[in-house]
Scaffold this motif. Sequence first.
Motif, PDB file in Angstrom:
ATOM      1  N   ALA A 170       0.832  -1.210   0.000  1.00  0.00           N
ATOM      2  CA  ALA A 170       0.000   0.000   0.000  1.00  0.00           C
ATOM      3  C   ALA A 170       0.864   1.257   0.000  1.00  0.00           C
ATOM      4  CB  ALA A 170      -0.928  -0.011   1.206  1.00  0.00           C
ATOM      5  N   GLU A 171       1.907   1.264   0.813  1.00  0.00           N
ATOM      6  CA  GLU A 171       2.790   2.434   0.865  1.00  0.00           C
ATOM      7  C   GLU A 171       3.484   2.650  -0.472  1.00  0.00           C
ATOM      8  OE1 GLU A 171       6.820   3.945   3.152  1.00  0.00           O
ATOM      9  OE2 GLU A 171       5.801   2.162   3.880  1.00  0.00           O
ATOM     10  N   TYR A 172       3.968   1.567  -1.069  1.00  0.00           N
ATOM     11  CA  TYR A 172       4.667   1.670  -2.355  1.00  0.00           C
ATOM     12  C   TYR A 172       3.740   2.214  -3.440  1.00  0.00           C
ATOM     13  CZ  TYR A 172       6.879   0.335  -6.706  1.00  0.00           C
ATOM     14  OH  TYR A 172       7.400   0.372  -7.974  1.00  0.00           O
ATOM     15  N   TRP A 173       2.546   1.628  -3.562  1.00  0.00           N
ATOM     16  CA  TRP A 173       1.654   2.042  -4.640  1.00  0.00           C
ATOM     17  C   TRP A 173       1.075   3.434  -4.406  1.00  0.00           C
ATOM     18  CZ3 TRP A 173       2.283   0.199  -9.133  1.00  0.00           C
ATOM     19  CH2 TRP A 173       2.770  -1.095  -9.297  1.00  0.00           C
ATOM     20  N   CYS A 174       0.945   3.861  -3.141  1.00  0.00           N
ATOM     21  CA  CYS A 174       0.541   5.254  -2.873  1.00  0.00           C
ATOM     22  C   CYS A 174       1.604   6.219  -3.376  1.00  0.00           C
ATOM     23  CB  CYS A 174       0.310   5.466  -1.385  1.00  0.00           C
ATOM     24  SG  CYS A 174      -1.309   4.955  -0.846  1.00  0.00           S
ATOM     25  N   TYR A 227       3.396  10.052  -7.553  1.00  0.00           N
ATOM     26  CA  TYR A 227       4.366  10.408  -8.590  1.00  0.00           C
ATOM     27  C   TYR A 227       3.671  10.574  -9.938  1.00  0.00           C
ATOM     28  CZ  TYR A 227       8.416  10.086 -11.665  1.00  0.00           C
ATOM     29  OH  TYR A 227       9.348  10.324 -12.632  1.00  0.00           O
ATOM     30  N   LEU A 228       2.798   9.619 -10.291  1.00  0.00           N
ATOM     31  CA  LEU A 228       2.071   9.708 -11.558  1.00  0.00           C
ATOM     32  C   LEU A 228       1.130  10.904 -11.581  1.00  0.00           C
ATOM     33  CD1 LEU A 228       1.261   5.940 -12.186  1.00  0.00           C
ATOM     34  CD2 LEU A 228       2.973   7.347 -13.353  1.00  0.00           C
ATOM     35  N   LEU A 229       0.517  11.200 -10.445  1.00  0.00           N
ATOM     36  CA  LEU A 229      -0.372  12.358 -10.355  1.00  0.00           C
ATOM     37  C   LEU A 229       0.393  13.657 -10.588  1.00  0.00           C
ATOM     38  CD1 LEU A 229      -3.345  13.066  -9.723  1.00  0.00           C
ATOM     39  CD2 LEU A 229      -2.638  13.372  -7.358  1.00  0.00           C
ATOM     40  N   VAL A 230       1.560  13.776  -9.945  1.00  0.00           N
ATOM     41  CA  VAL A 230       2.385  14.974 -10.133  1.00  0.00           C
ATOM     42  C   VAL A 230       2.848  15.073 -11.580  1.00  0.00           C
ATOM     43  CG1 VAL A 230       4.629  16.000  -9.551  1.00  0.00           C
ATOM     44  CG2 VAL A 230       3.104  15.233  -7.749  1.00  0.00           C
ATOM     45  N   ALA A 231       3.241  13.945 -12.177  1.00  0.00           N
ATOM     46  CA  ALA A 231       3.688  13.954 -13.573  1.00  0.00           C
ATOM     47  C   ALA A 231       2.555  14.365 -14.508  1.00  0.00           C
ATOM     48  CB  ALA A 231       4.239  12.585 -13.961  1.00  0.00           C
ATOM     49  N   CYS A 232       1.351  13.840 -14.260  1.00  0.00           N
ATOM     50  CA  CYS A 232       0.207  14.203 -15.110  1.00  0.00           C
ATOM     51  C   CYS A 232      -0.142  15.677 -14.977  1.00  0.00           C
ATOM     52  CB  CYS A 232      -1.002  13.343 -14.756  1.00  0.00           C
ATOM     53  SG  CYS A 232      -0.846  11.647 -15.295  1.00  0.00           S
ATOM     54  N   VAL A 243      -1.029  19.770 -17.516  1.00  0.00           N
ATOM     55  CA  VAL A 243      -1.627  21.089 -17.281  1.00  0.00           C
ATOM     56  C   VAL A 243      -0.633  22.200 -17.606  1.00  0.00           C
ATOM     57  CG1 VAL A 243      -2.601  22.604 -15.513  1.00  0.00           C
ATOM     58  CG2 VAL A 243      -3.194  20.189 -15.530  1.00  0.00           C
ATOM     59  N   ILE A 244       0.588  22.075 -17.097  1.00  0.00           N
ATOM     60  CA  ILE A 244       1.568  23.147 -17.272  1.00  0.00           C
ATOM     61  C   ILE A 244       1.981  23.289 -18.731  1.00  0.00           C
ATOM     62  CG2 ILE A 244       3.896  23.906 -16.650  1.00  0.00           C
ATOM     63  CD1 ILE A 244       3.441  22.654 -13.897  1.00  0.00           C
ATOM     64  N   LEU A 245       2.227  22.182 -19.422  1.00  0.00           N
ATOM     65  CA  LEU A 245       2.669  22.276 -20.820  1.00  0.00           C
ATOM     66  C   LEU A 245       1.599  22.861 -21.744  1.00  0.00           C
ATOM     67  CD1 LEU A 245       4.852  19.120 -21.443  1.00  0.00           C
ATOM     68  CD2 LEU A 245       5.559  21.481 -21.241  1.00  0.00           C
ATOM     69  N   ALA A 293      11.755  16.009  -8.489  1.00  0.00           N
ATOM     70  CA  ALA A 293      11.705  16.124  -7.032  1.00  0.00           C
ATOM     71  C   ALA A 293      11.211  14.832  -6.400  1.00  0.00           C
ATOM     72  CB  ALA A 293      10.810  17.291  -6.630  1.00  0.00           C
ATOM     73  N   PHE A 294      10.393  14.061  -7.134  1.00  0.00           N
ATOM     74  CA  PHE A 294       9.849  12.824  -6.590  1.00  0.00           C
ATOM     75  C   PHE A 294      10.746  11.618  -6.821  1.00  0.00           C
ATOM     76  CE2 PHE A 294       5.936  14.974  -5.863  1.00  0.00           C
ATOM     77  CZ  PHE A 294       5.250  14.210  -4.955  1.00  0.00           C
ATOM     78  N   VAL A 295      11.762  11.738  -7.691  1.00  0.00           N
ATOM     79  CA  VAL A 295      12.591  10.581  -8.022  1.00  0.00           C
ATOM     80  C   VAL A 295      13.297   9.993  -6.792  1.00  0.00           C
ATOM     81  CG1 VAL A 295      14.627   9.851  -9.324  1.00  0.00           C
ATOM     82  CG2 VAL A 295      12.819  11.127 -10.458  1.00  0.00           C
TER      83      VAL A 295
END
Length: 199
Positions: A37-41, A46-51, A56-58, A81-83
Amino acid sequence: DRRGPFYFSGKGKMRLRTAVNTCLHNIWKYRGRASRAEYWCCVFCYLLVACVAFGVILPLGALVPALIWLGIGLGGLAVLAFVPSLLAVSVRRLHDCNLRGWWLLAACALPYPLAIALGLLMDLPVDLIRAVLGGEDLPQVMVLAMYRPLQFCTLYLPEVLASLLMLYVTLRKGTPGPNRYGPDPLATPGEEAAYMPQP
């Protein structure tokens, strides 16, 4: 109600809120274990921030051409920052399965030399191998995919196998009880206190 960061919903399951809290508390920590659960959260965040960064920004930067590089830079910084936290939680996830964190490096680094070796064994030109693995020369890659599909698929085989192996490890249940990397992340506070780390 102060239940702390290790409140679990019983029978070895972690609540979503607890998984997010644990992920945030251990964001730079490479020691210990991480539950599924911790890993997939962490991966979901990370995917949410990337999306958001690139979805949105691009497009906003595309509306104002002068801001396109600012959008790319901000999006890249947000993802980068999330890497470190994604690497840390991946290592801890491997620890939960009683595997060393070095397996992550092997899964990321070994597919490319293996793909190059397979390409050379199939007598493919080095430029074509580099184009396929680096995604540089798209027309050349498409010609290989259309006229030599077996060789094309073989070049991606090591990467696909490494990805499937890592997916299996991250989806499988961790070692029940304590292992050499620490207590079970799904243990109740009493069980966790009973764990005595080895020197």
